[in-house]
Design an enzyme around this catalytic site. Structure first.
Site, PDB file in Angstrom:
ATOM      1  N   HIS A 134       0.651  -1.368  -0.178  1.00  0.00           N
ATOM      2  CA  HIS A 134      -0.060   0.084   0.009  1.00  0.00           C
ATOM      3  C   HIS A 134       0.578   1.423   0.364  1.00  0.00           C
ATOM      4  CE1 HIS A 134      -3.256   3.355   0.879  1.00  0.00           C
ATOM      5  NE2 HIS A 134      -2.469   3.336   2.009  1.00  0.00           N
ATOM      6  N   HIS A 139       1.371   4.687  -3.088  1.00  0.00           N
ATOM      7  CA  HIS A 139       1.632   6.567  -2.459  1.00  0.00           C
ATOM      8  C   HIS A 139       2.633   7.100  -2.686  1.00  0.00           C
ATOM      9  CE1 HIS A 139      -1.141   7.213   0.851  1.00  0.00           C
ATOM     10  NE2 HIS A 139      -1.292   5.135   1.843  1.00  0.00           N
ATOM     11  N   GLU A 182      -6.132   9.281  -0.080  1.00  0.00           N
ATOM     12  CA  GLU A 182      -6.148   8.320   0.192  1.00  0.00           C
ATOM     13  C   GLU A 182      -6.995   7.520  -0.988  1.00  0.00           C
ATOM     14  OE1 GLU A 182      -4.569   5.885   1.476  1.00  0.00           O
ATOM     15  OE2 GLU A 182      -3.512   6.819   3.378  1.00  0.00           O
ATOM     16  N   SER A 201      -3.762   0.504  -4.770  1.00  0.00           N
ATOM     17  CA  SER A 201      -3.646  -0.409  -3.958  1.00  0.00           C
ATOM     18  C   SER A 201      -4.300  -1.388  -4.139  1.00  0.00           C
ATOM     19  CB  SER A 201      -2.807  -0.338  -2.415  1.00  0.00           C
ATOM     20  OG  SER A 201      -3.335   0.287  -2.152  1.00  0.00           O
TER      21      SER A 201
HETATM   22 FE    FE Z   1      -2.216   5.032   2.968  1.00  0.00          FE
END
Ligand code: FE
Ligand code: PHE
Length: 295
Positions: A134, A139, A182, A201
């Site tokens: 993730h 990110h 997010e 993700s």
């Molecule tokens: Fe995150």
């Protein structure tokens, strides 16, 4: 995994109290097993297969440009050479979620904390806490984008500052992060695309957020987002859509102090609600929404 947890003592008005903090650690790259590398490879291929035409161009191009590939779990040290030279960001290894203020302070100094461990093969589809896949896959690529990189630093500074305003200010900033970094969508020239790491993700949500009729898709509105609740255990009921990263950066540039003052008395908005003033891209059918929990 508990190894890196450290107990420190901090002087407060109650005397010295123990504070559990998560140490910054060097990525123990040599300890990854063949299974760990295999999990990375499987997830990497799986996402890159579905993300063209779904993820924003900036993300896909940056991931390639920084040399993030499927073969093995990338070394933070190697990614850092490219990142540092491009936008001045550095990845640091961590055990897991950090205390809020530590997290803000790292971002404010252009350090991005990345969980060093990766999920098990039986957890490919869902994990309730961030892991290496993730954090790194989702990110890190956009930290190569100059405007997004500046937004993340500004967010970190804003977080440090918000600590002086109390819980409602922190809640507002957390919602902002949730609905942008997010779970954000972006309406670019090539249509609606994903830029939020929580979506990027996840295979299921990458398809759901764009193609399902169930969720709301609503134009970005700073104060509206800051009042909107969310749930962490299902796909989002509402996604917020930005036009470009400049819009995000500009909207968050003003001093938030007056906003925090207004928000102190404002009602929160349930995750699935559509308001009169919303710019609606899609009004969700609500299909499959759970009625319990934090709506
Ligand atoms: Fe995150
Ligand atoms: N402008 C905000 C403030 O004054 C800081 C901030 C920037 C917060 C970007 C979030 C994102 O607090």
């Amino acid at each position: 995994m508990g190894e890196a947890k450290r107990v420190e003592h901090q002087l407060t008005d109650k005397g010295y109290v123990p504070v559990y903090t998560t140490a910054v650690i060097e990525q123990p790259w040599e300890t990854y097993t063949p299974t760990d590398h295999e999990v990375w490879k499987t997830l990497f291929h799986r996402q890159r297969e579905i993300l063209p035409k779904r993820a924003c161009r900036e993300f896909l191009e940056a991931q390639d440009a920084m040399g993030m590939g499927a073969e093995q779990i990338p070394k933070f040290s190697e990614l850092n050479e490219v990142l540092k030279a491009t936008t001045g960001w550095t990845l640091i290894g961590v055990e897991g979620l950090l205390p809020e203020l530590d997290f803000f302070d790292h971002l404010a100094n252009r350090r991005f904390p990345v969980t060093w461990w990766i999920r098990k093969p039986e957890q490919l589809d869902y994990l309730s806490e961030p892991d290496l896949f993730h954090d790194l896959f989702g990110h890190v690529p956009l930290l190569m984008n100059p405007v997004f990189a500046d937004y993340m630093e500004a967010y970190g500074r804003g977080g440090v500052k918000a600590h002086g305003f109390g819980e409602h200010a922190l809640a507002a900033l957390t919602r902002l992060y949730w609905y942008t970094v997010e779970f954000g969508l972006i309406q670019g020239e090539d249509g609606l695309r994903i830029y939020g790491a929580g979506i990027l993700s996840s295979k299921g949500e990458s398809i759901h957020c764009l193609e399902s009729d169930a969720p709301n898709r609503i134009g970005f509105d700073l104060e509206r987002i800051m009042r909107t609740r969310y749930r962490i255990d299902t796909y989002q009921k509402t996604y917020f859509v930005i036009e470009d990263f400049e819009q995000l950066f500009e909207a968050t540039r003003p001093d938030f102090a007056p906003i925090y003052a207004r928000l102190a008395d404002a009602e929160s908005i349930p995750a699935g609600t559509v308001l009169d003033g919303d710019r609606v891209f899609n009004r969700g059918t609500g299909e499959g929404w759970l009625k319990d929990g934090d709506v």
